[in-house]
Design a protein around this motif. Structure first.
Motif, PDB file in Angstrom:
ATOM      1  N   ARG A   1       0.836  -1.208   0.000  1.00  0.00           N
ATOM      2  CA  ARG A   1       0.000   0.000   0.000  1.00  0.00           C
ATOM      3  C   ARG A   1       0.865   1.251   0.000  1.00  0.00           C
ATOM      4  NH1 ARG A   1      -5.107   1.592   1.107  1.00  0.00           N
ATOM      5  NH2 ARG A   1      -5.721  -0.571   1.471  1.00  0.00           N
TER       6      ARG A   1
ATOM      7  N   GLU B   1       0.698   4.086  -2.838  1.00  0.00           N
ATOM      8  CA  GLU B   1       0.363   5.462  -2.455  1.00  0.00           C
ATOM      9  C   GLU B   1       1.464   6.431  -2.858  1.00  0.00           C
ATOM     10  OE1 GLU B   1      -2.541   4.681   1.422  1.00  0.00           O
ATOM     11  OE2 GLU B   1      -0.389   4.982   1.716  1.00  0.00           O
TER      12      GLU B   1
ATOM     13  N   ASP C   1      -7.449   0.985  -2.419  1.00  0.00           N
ATOM     14  CA  ASP C   1      -8.121  -0.177  -1.827  1.00  0.00           C
ATOM     15  C   ASP C   1      -8.475  -1.201  -2.902  1.00  0.00           C
ATOM     16  OD1 ASP C   1      -8.002   0.877   0.718  1.00  0.00           O
ATOM     17  OD2 ASP C   1     -10.076   1.593   0.743  1.00  0.00           O
TER      18      ASP C   1
ATOM     19  N   ASP D   1      -9.591  12.913  -2.226  1.00  0.00           N
ATOM     20  CA  ASP D   1      -8.906  12.068  -1.240  1.00  0.00           C
ATOM     21  C   ASP D   1      -9.644  10.744  -1.075  1.00  0.00           C
ATOM     22  OD1 ASP D   1      -6.886  13.890  -0.782  1.00  0.00           O
ATOM     23  OD2 ASP D   1      -7.893  14.824   0.928  1.00  0.00           O
ATOM     24  N   ARG D   2     -10.959  10.799  -0.992  1.00  0.00           N
ATOM     25  CA  ARG D   2     -11.767   9.578  -0.881  1.00  0.00           C
ATOM     26  C   ARG D   2     -11.610   8.740  -2.137  1.00  0.00           C
ATOM     27  NH1 ARG D   2     -17.182   8.519  -2.427  1.00  0.00           N
ATOM     28  NH2 ARG D   2     -18.044   6.703  -1.368  1.00  0.00           N
TER      29      ARG D   2
ATOM     30  N   THR E   1      -8.213   6.945  -2.046  1.00  0.00           N
ATOM     31  CA  THR E   1      -8.234   5.874  -1.049  1.00  0.00           C
ATOM     32  C   THR E   1      -8.985   4.671  -1.604  1.00  0.00           C
ATOM     33  OG1 THR E   1      -8.137   7.420   0.817  1.00  0.00           O
ATOM     34  CG2 THR E   1      -8.998   5.221   1.267  1.00  0.00           C
TER      35      THR E   1
END
Length: 220
Positions: free
Chosen positions: A80, A84, A206, A198-199, A202
């Motif tokens: 992750r 990222e 995921d 941002d959501r 993420t």
């Protein structure tokens, strides 16, 4: 910029700024020399031609993409962090995906080191080296797809014009035939407000991790 301050990193930084703002076609030795206030010959101390310059830009951007060596962290957490980091670099430098396709990225130290690190942690997940390479390639393309598909206005739209762009996009979707495209009309509602990027990122990370986890679990 004086000659004694003209470092390889400084040249790569300025080239990246040009590429991000005006596209890769704007990155020429002559243009870059003018931006830096030096002669084109001064740049040849660092990069002999444009291909070397583009490779140097990739190498510079990926310098911090490393798999965490913390053996106490799970492979999922380490992977992750890699994803990222790559996504963060691409968000900051939209020219990176184009750069990765423009030249042979495997000729750069940073890309090979990042790939090697990722293959090692995917080995911890149970993949063979060949499978790990397939996964790493999938993840890199997934990162590029996530950034290129970021919700909101297209690049180049001034901030003060974004609300109007979203309004027009919403109206366009709402005007579609309801009996044929009911879900597209429902999607129109998502353009009422500024997107939560941002959501979104993420969720994207995921999604990528979930795919790798599912494959790893199936191997057990």
């Amino acid at each position: 910029m004086t000659g004694d301050r003209l470092t390889k990193a400084a040249v790569a930084d300025r080239a990246l700024r040009l590429a991000d703002e005006e596209g890769l076609e704007a990155v020429t030795v002559r243009r870059l020399a003018k931006e830096l206030g030096v002669t084109p010959m001064a740049l040849y101390w660092h990069f002999k031609n444009k291909e070397e310059l583009l490779l140097g830009m990739i190498d510079h951007l990926l310098a911090d993409v490393r798999a965490d060596a913390d053996t106490d962290a799970s492979w999922q957490k380490r992977l992750r962090r890699v994803i990222e980091t790559v996504v963060g670099v691409m968000r900051a430098h939209p020219s990176l995906p184009l750069l990765l396709h423009a030249v042979d990225k495997t000729r750069t130290e940073s890309f090979n080191r990042a790939t090697n690190d990722t293959l090692a942690l995917l080995g911890d997940a149970g993949f063979t080296v060949e499978e790990g390479y397939w996964v790493a390639t999938y993840l890199l393309n997934g990162c590029m797809g996530a950034v290129s598909g970021q919700p909101g206005c297209p690049p180049g739209i001034p901030a003060d014009q974004e609300p109007e762009w979203r309004r027009q996009r919403r109206v366009q979707l709402e005007s579609m035939p309801a009996h044929r495209f009911p879900m597209m009309i429902r999607l129109a509602e998502s353009y009422r407000d500024e997107p939560d990027t941002d959501r979104y990122y993420t969720f994207a990370v995921d999604l990528l991790i979930a795919g790798v986890e599912a494959m790893a679990a199936a191997k057990r």
